[in-house]
Motif scaffolding. Structure first.
Motif, PDB file in Angstrom:
ATOM      1  N   HIS A   1     -13.618 -18.531 -23.083  1.00  0.00           N
ATOM      2  CA  HIS A   1     -13.262 -17.727 -21.920  1.00  0.00           C
ATOM      3  C   HIS A   1     -12.610 -18.573 -20.834  1.00  0.00           C
TER       4      HIS A   1
ATOM      5  N   PRO B   1     -10.586 -16.736 -32.473  1.00  0.00           N
ATOM      6  CA  PRO B   1     -11.611 -17.034 -31.465  1.00  0.00           C
ATOM      7  C   PRO B   1     -11.011 -17.775 -30.266  1.00  0.00           C
TER       8      PRO B   1
ATOM      9  N   MET C   1     -18.040 -18.165 -26.876  1.00  0.00           N
ATOM     10  CA  MET C   1     -16.816 -17.958 -27.655  1.00  0.00           C
ATOM     11  C   MET C   1     -16.681 -16.481 -27.992  1.00  0.00           C
ATOM     12  N   SER C   2     -15.480 -15.951 -27.886  1.00  0.00           N
ATOM     13  CA  SER C   2     -15.197 -14.553 -28.203  1.00  0.00           C
ATOM     14  C   SER C   2     -14.036 -14.495 -29.178  1.00  0.00           C
ATOM     15  N   PHE C   3     -13.785 -13.278 -29.696  1.00  0.00           N
ATOM     16  CA  PHE C   3     -12.759 -13.084 -30.707  1.00  0.00           C
ATOM     17  C   PHE C   3     -11.760 -12.025 -30.249  1.00  0.00           C
ATOM     18  N   THR C   4     -10.475 -12.314 -30.498  1.00  0.00           N
ATOM     19  CA  THR C   4      -9.441 -11.335 -30.173  1.00  0.00           C
ATOM     20  C   THR C   4      -9.476 -10.165 -31.148  1.00  0.00           C
TER      21      THR C   4
ATOM     22  N   PRO D   1     -12.176  -9.094 -33.669  1.00  0.00           N
ATOM     23  CA  PRO D   1     -13.503  -9.303 -34.278  1.00  0.00           C
ATOM     24  C   PRO D   1     -13.661  -8.633 -35.641  1.00  0.00           C
TER      25      PRO D   1
ATOM     26  N   THR E   1     -11.633 -10.259 -17.596  1.00  0.00           N
ATOM     27  CA  THR E   1     -11.001  -9.215 -18.390  1.00  0.00           C
ATOM     28  C   THR E   1     -11.888  -7.986 -18.418  1.00  0.00           C
TER      29      THR E   1
ATOM     30  N   LYS F   1      -6.938 -15.534 -21.329  1.00  0.00           N
ATOM     31  CA  LYS F   1      -7.974 -15.323 -22.337  1.00  0.00           C
ATOM     32  C   LYS F   1      -8.900 -16.521 -22.494  1.00  0.00           C
TER      33      LYS F   1
ATOM     34  N   LYS G   1     -12.241  -3.728 -20.048  1.00  0.00           N
ATOM     35  CA  LYS G   1     -11.855  -2.856 -21.140  1.00  0.00           C
ATOM     36  C   LYS G   1     -10.692  -1.950 -20.756  1.00  0.00           C
TER      37      LYS G   1
END
Length: 683
Positions: free
Chosen positions: A79, A76, A1-4, A6, A84, A649, A86
């Motif tokens: 994926h 959150p 899990m990731s965060f847009t 953070p 994606t 995303k 940077k």
């Protein structure tokens, strides 16, 4: 899990607030003295342990509620398949604006739905991303990297286009434009009806570096009737002659079309009308017969009425009606009296003759047909002029001399035509007439094998030649008596006998005169009735009083469309190169100095007429074979922006955490209101 976002996780520190409040506001029990304690016996007892459990649960709910709220603001997500980086995204969107997108849909038209979906896709990305828009126009604006505002503005200006490119061409155009972006994450979206005759997904198989989203735009119904093409039974047009035009009408729908009217107009006058029935998926060749009553350039149009696809309901064409054909005969010692009788005494021909040693080259260039009558040699100057004449579209008819040097055969070989071999001393009859040849077709009422045939007492064998040969008449030994060779834009026709008594009686026979007469006429045959926009890029024309210092302009009769084609002088003709400058179906007048020199016809490509398209299930099946980088997004998705975002995303989880936060606060309120509330015993 990731965060847009953070950084929003800093909000988790807020959980310290309920913890501190809980520690400093711990309830302490006090002793209260009453004079009479009997009234306290009816109050439900509450122990210190139960109170502590309640406070711990409330504390836990407050901590969870604040934590879930902070996580929701951090947005959150799980994926997705798209990688994606940077360095950001470059989003390439293709919106199909071809004529097939005019088909009706629930919201109006396919094109309207496609543009609306494209806007939703753009809105789901950030302002820092790069955008590329591609349509069927391949315009200059589409060859640049755009920002978000420019992309949305360009989407608002999309209109139906007459152009139609293959998917391979579209993909190549996109890749060329994407090279200008420094973003690493490349994402393609294709919004189209995905016509089966114009879409080849195999192009995507070797491009796994980019994510591809296919968004099919379905139509309300699939039905279209189109005029595919037209042609004449006879390619020669003479004043007062009756001709038959054949128009092929195709039904691309799933239901039978009954009694659809087909109209023919020539020079703004209705010449013929017919009513036809067409089975679903089939076509009918409609015969329209009329009489030619005007000389010069005639402008015709075949039309039907069919909605909503209307671009293919009209087919424009032109043809020239000439008074006569120019024939020049080049002879050796004396003019041939049989050729003079054939061409010189017929008003259909403008006839001139000249000795091969005294040639008027100016007159030769203006001829439609040149006849070489038994000349023994061909000079280099005559060879050059005749080569230019044939390549420019002229017809060369050659009768051999009894004695010829090598210059004759060398000249014929240079044109990739046949050449003369040895003289065969044999009395032979003509065995076969090619009645399907243009030079014989329609001239004989029956194929009676008992008909009297011309004969020869001697003849030349004819050898070699390219692939474009056609035997018009052949002898009993299967050698050609009269044979035609296609050479670039012209023709070379060889006779194995000369026009005199030493070679037999062919020169006196009517069956031999029929193709010779038609050879003179057929050079005036219409080479091209119309040009297909995007397919036909050149046409040769003969311009009167041609001057190289003045350019020819093509001007459409409807609207204000006008362009200058590329022009090259080729012999007695001018080659025009269009380079996709014509955009509408119409007659285009050839203008120079304000004078109309002729008229050409242009029609839109009928490739868009067939509305058979790949549906969503077919696309999914094909995309599965391409790899994980290709996916199908249904255009009828209620929130296409969310669907695109999920693909890019991953699965967004912030709505879930927001709901959990609200549930925690609601549970706290409920707990404080109903747990531990004292109740009285009633007797």
């Amino acid at each position: 899990m990731s965060f847009t976002y953070p950084l929003m996780l800093i909000g988790l520190a807020a959980i310290l607030v309920p913890i501190i409040l809980h520690l400093f506001n711990f309830r302490r029990y006090k002793t209260i003295y009453f004079s009479n304690v009997k009234m306290l016996e009816d109050i439900q007892k509450k122990t210190k342990r139960a109170s502590q459990i309640q406070q711990l649960i409330v504390l836990l709910l407050r901590i969870l509620g604040i934590a879930c709220l902070a996580l929701a603001f951090a947005q959150p997500f799980l994926h997705g398949k798209t990688k994606t980086t940077k360095k950001g995204n470059v989003i390439s969107i293709f919106v199909d604006n071809s004529y097939s997108m005019e088909a009706n849909s629930k919201n109006g038209s396919r094109l309207f739905d496609a543009v609306d979906a494209a806007k939703s896709i753009v809105q789901s990305f950030d302002f820092a991303d790069d955008f590329v828009l591609t349509t069927q126009d391949f315009s200059g604006e589409e060859s640049h990297i755009l920002n978000k505002d420019q992309m949305l503005d360009l989407l608002d200006r999309i209109a139906v286009s007459p152009n139609s490119h293959s998917f391979k061409e579209i993909h190549a155009f996109e890749k060329h434009t994407l090279q200008s972006s420094d973003k690493e994450n490349v994402i393609h979206y294709y919004l189209s009806d995905f016509q089966k005759n114009n879409f080849d997904m195999s192009v995507l198989r070797n491009d796994s570096s980019a994510h591809v989203g296919l968004i099919p735009v379905p139509a309300e119904q699939l039905s279209n009737v189109a005029i595919d093409s037209c042609w004449f039974l006879s390619p020669v047009f003479k004043l007062d002659n009756t001709v038959t035009l054949i128009a092929r009408i195709h039904n691309y729908g799933s239901e039978e079309v009954q009694k659809i009217p087909v109209k023919l107009h020539v020079n703004d006058k209705q010449k013929a009308i017919a009513a036809i029935d067409i089975m679903p998926g089939g076509y009918v060749d409609c015969h329209l017969t009329y009489r030619i009553d005007e000389a010069g350039t005639n402008c015709g149009k075949v039309s039907i009425e069919d909605a909503p696809i209307t671009f293919d309901d009209e087919l424009f064409f032109t043809y020239d009606v000439t008074d006569n054909s120019s024939v020049s005969v080049i002879f050796d010692k004396d003019p041939n009296r049989f050729l003079t009788a054939l061409y010189g005494k017929d008003s259909v021909f403008t006839y001139q003759q000249m000795n091969y040693q005294q040639i008027n080259y100016t007159q030769l260039r203006e001829s439609n047909v040149v006849v070489l009558s038994e000349i023994p040699t061909i000079s280099s100057g005559l060879s050059d002029e005749l080569t230019k004449f044939v390549k420019a579209g002229g017809t060369l008819l050659v009768f051999p001399a009894a004695k010829m040097d090598n210059t004759v055969n060398n000249f014929l070989k240079s044109l990739n035509a046949g050449y003369f071999g040895n003289i065969v001393k044999a009395t032979l009859k003509c065995k076969l007439l090619n009645t399907e040849s243009l030079y014989f077709k329609g001239a004989l009422e029956s194929n009676d094998t008992r008909i009297d045939m011309p004969g020869t007492s001697q003849h030349y064998s004819i050898n070699g030649g390219g692939n474009g040969s056609e035997i018009i008449m052949s002898l009993e030994d299967n050698s050609p008596l009269l044979v035609s060779y296609a050479t670039e834009n012209g023709k070379v026709i060889l006779s194995s006998v000369a026009m005199n008594d030493d070679w037999g009686n062919a020169h006196r026979h009517a069956l031999f005169f029929v193709p010779l007469h038609n050879i003179g006429i057929m050079n005036a045959a219409q080479q091209k009735l119309y040009n297909v926009i995007g397919v036909d890029q050149t046409q040769r024309v003969r311009l009167p009083n041609d001057r190289s210092d003045e350019a020819v302009v093509l001007r459409a009769r409807k609207g204000n469309e006008e362009f200058i084609p590329e022009q090259r002088r080729l012999g007695n003709e001018t080659a025009l190169f269009f380079h996709n400058q014509a955009h509408t179906s119409d007659w285009y007048d050839l203008m120079r100095g304000g004078q109309v020199l002729g008229t050409l016809a242009f029609n839109l490509n009928r490739r868009e007429s067939d509305l058979a398209c790949y549906d969503e299930n077919e696309l999914k099946k094909m995309s599965a074979e391409m790899g994980d980088h290709v996916s199908v997004i249904p255009a009828n998705t209620k929130n296409i922006a969310k669907s695109v975002s999920d693909k890019l995303k991953g699965k967004a989880l912030w709505p879930l955490f927001l709901i959990l936060s609200l549930l925690c606060f609601l549970a706290e309120i409920t707990l404080l209101r109903f747990w531990g509330k004292p109740t009285l015993n009633e007797e």
